[in-house]
Design an enzyme around this catalytic site. Structure first.
Site, PDB file in Angstrom:
ATOM      1  NE  ARG A   1      49.363  44.510  31.370  1.00 28.06           N
ATOM      2  CZ  ARG A   1      48.369  43.779  32.105  1.00 28.06           C
ATOM      3  NH1 ARG A   1      48.098  43.589  33.290  1.00 28.06           N
ATOM      4  NH2 ARG A   1      47.116  43.356  31.707  1.00 28.06           N
TER       5      ARG A   1
ATOM      6  CG  HIS B   1      44.818  44.020  37.631  1.00 20.31           C
ATOM      7  ND1 HIS B   1      43.761  43.412  36.994  1.00 20.31           N
ATOM      8  CD2 HIS B   1      45.750  43.906  37.055  1.00 20.31           C
ATOM      9  CE1 HIS B   1      44.198  42.577  36.096  1.00 20.31           C
ATOM     10  NE2 HIS B   1      45.537  43.054  36.278  1.00 20.31           N
TER      11      HIS B   1
END
Length: 121
Positions: free
Chosen positions: A73, A78
């Site tokens: 994730r 990011h």
């Protein structure tokens, strides 16, 4: 506040949504940006739900790759412009079937512990 059962149901639902388009195959995945975004989004949902699972449940089910799920994730959120579609497809093809089974087993176990809870909504 969402409890562990609800979060596991969120993971199961995201897996089903991934399966819906992954079933079209790798060629469709590689050739369709919308399918790529759909799958990446639902992998993010899985990671976010896994991140919020209680420490107690994570300890009870240490066979689950919690850190790897949350780590995926983080990469997808990011490092969005660095997402490796080969890695994403590998996760979908190799890891999702196992994750689906593990989540279903934990949900069944939790349901047996608390049979009066309605998990449908």
């Amino acid at each position: 506040m969402r409890d562990d059962q609800r979060r596991l149901l969120d993971i199961a639902e995201a897996i089903e949504r991934i399966d819906k388009y992954a079933s079209k195959g790798r060629e469709a995945f590689e050739g369709d940006e919308l399918i790529q975004n759909w799958i990446v989004h639902h992998l993010q949902v899985i990671g976010e739900a896994a991140r919020s699972i209680s420490a107690e449940l994570k300890d009870e089910h240490s066979e689950m790759p919690w850190q790897q799920i949350v780590g995926m994730r983080h990469i997808l959120v990011h490092r969005y412009f660095e997402v490796d579609t080969d890695l994403v497809w590998s996760v979908v093809e190799d890891d999702m079937p196992v994750l689906k089974q593990q989540v279903e087993l934990i949900l069944k176990e939790l349901e047996e512990e608390t049979p009066d809870i309605d998990l449908s909504g």
